[in-house]
Design an enzyme around this catalytic site. Sequence first.
Site, PDB file in Angstrom:
ATOM      1  N   ASN A  74      43.931 -64.606  -6.927  1.00 38.76           N
ATOM      2  CA  ASN A  74      44.137 -63.638  -8.008  1.00 38.76           C
ATOM      3  C   ASN A  74      45.630 -63.425  -8.217  1.00 38.76           C
ATOM      4  O   ASN A  74      46.411 -63.370  -7.275  1.00 38.76           O
ATOM      5  CB  ASN A  74      43.396 -62.324  -7.751  1.00 38.76           C
ATOM      6  CG  ASN A  74      43.798 -61.597  -6.487  1.00 38.76           C
ATOM      7  OD1 ASN A  74      43.938 -62.186  -5.427  1.00 38.76           O
ATOM      8  ND2 ASN A  74      43.965 -60.283  -6.587  1.00 38.76           N
ATOM      9  N   ILE A  75      46.011 -63.343  -9.477  1.00 37.17           N
ATOM     10  CA  ILE A  75      47.403 -63.139  -9.870  1.00 37.17           C
ATOM     11  C   ILE A  75      47.429 -61.925 -10.786  1.00 37.17           C
ATOM     12  O   ILE A  75      46.921 -61.974 -11.902  1.00 37.17           O
ATOM     13  CB  ILE A  75      47.974 -64.377 -10.605  1.00 37.17           C
ATOM     14  CG1 ILE A  75      47.748 -65.665  -9.805  1.00 37.17           C
ATOM     15  CG2 ILE A  75      49.444 -64.160 -10.949  1.00 37.17           C
ATOM     16  CD1 ILE A  75      48.437 -65.713  -8.459  1.00 37.17           C
ATOM     17  N   ALA A 129      51.596 -56.402 -14.301  1.00 36.63           N
ATOM     18  CA  ALA A 129      51.756 -54.975 -14.578  1.00 36.63           C
ATOM     19  C   ALA A 129      50.947 -54.564 -15.817  1.00 36.63           C
ATOM     20  O   ALA A 129      50.481 -53.433 -15.905  1.00 36.63           O
ATOM     21  CB  ALA A 129      53.236 -54.630 -14.775  1.00 36.63           C
ATOM     22  N   GLU A 168      38.640 -66.722  -8.938  1.00 37.19           N
ATOM     23  CA  GLU A 168      37.599 -67.686  -9.281  1.00 37.19           C
ATOM     24  C   GLU A 168      37.868 -68.358 -10.629  1.00 37.19           C
ATOM     25  O   GLU A 168      37.614 -69.544 -10.795  1.00 37.19           O
ATOM     26  CB  GLU A 168      36.208 -67.056  -9.244  1.00 37.19           C
ATOM     27  CG  GLU A 168      36.042 -65.770  -9.998  1.00 37.19           C
ATOM     28  CD  GLU A 168      36.317 -64.527  -9.164  1.00 37.19           C
ATOM     29  OE1 GLU A 168      37.391 -64.439  -8.526  1.00 37.19           O
ATOM     30  OE2 GLU A 168      35.468 -63.612  -9.187  1.00 37.19           O
ATOM     31  N   CYS A 178      34.577 -62.923 -15.090  1.00 34.97           N
ATOM     32  CA  CYS A 178      34.408 -64.145 -14.302  1.00 34.97           C
ATOM     33  C   CYS A 178      32.972 -64.644 -14.352  1.00 34.97           C
ATOM     34  O   CYS A 178      32.727 -65.848 -14.420  1.00 34.97           O
ATOM     35  CB  CYS A 178      34.835 -63.906 -12.860  1.00 34.97           C
ATOM     36  SG  CYS A 178      36.631 -63.777 -12.693  1.00 34.97           S
TER      37      CYS A 178
END
EC number: 3.5.4.5
Length: 130
Positions: A40-41, A44, A53, A89
């Site tokens: 996960n990235i 802000a 995923e 997702c």
Amino acid sequence: MDKIIDKAFEAQNNAYAPYSKYKVGACVETYDGRFYIGANIENASYGLTCCAERNAIFAAYSDGCRKENIKSIAIVTSGDVPASPCGACRQVLSELIPKKAEIILSNGKEVLVTDIESLLPMSFGADDIK
């Protein structure tokens, strides 16, 4: 199953989660033995965050894989319970992985195995817009 889970936990180390501190890793396995990882990235501007995923499945597709090539996906976190994919997702997975592909969820203590039809029954897809 251990190999895909291990690779997902390795991917979790690459997560960028300065806001939530909730790091997630994922790994897609293909029938020919290839593995694609994602983490996960966060951003802000939260809406621009991308889940592990989706990053893993997009990496597989970017390398030329398609739905019929995908055997399974593992999604891992170090939380108290195994993480389940968010709604966005689930929608992406419903289009990009086979209906019966294993979706493996783990927190390192517990492993749950499911599929997209169980996670997203009556999904909206390509057939609905023809």
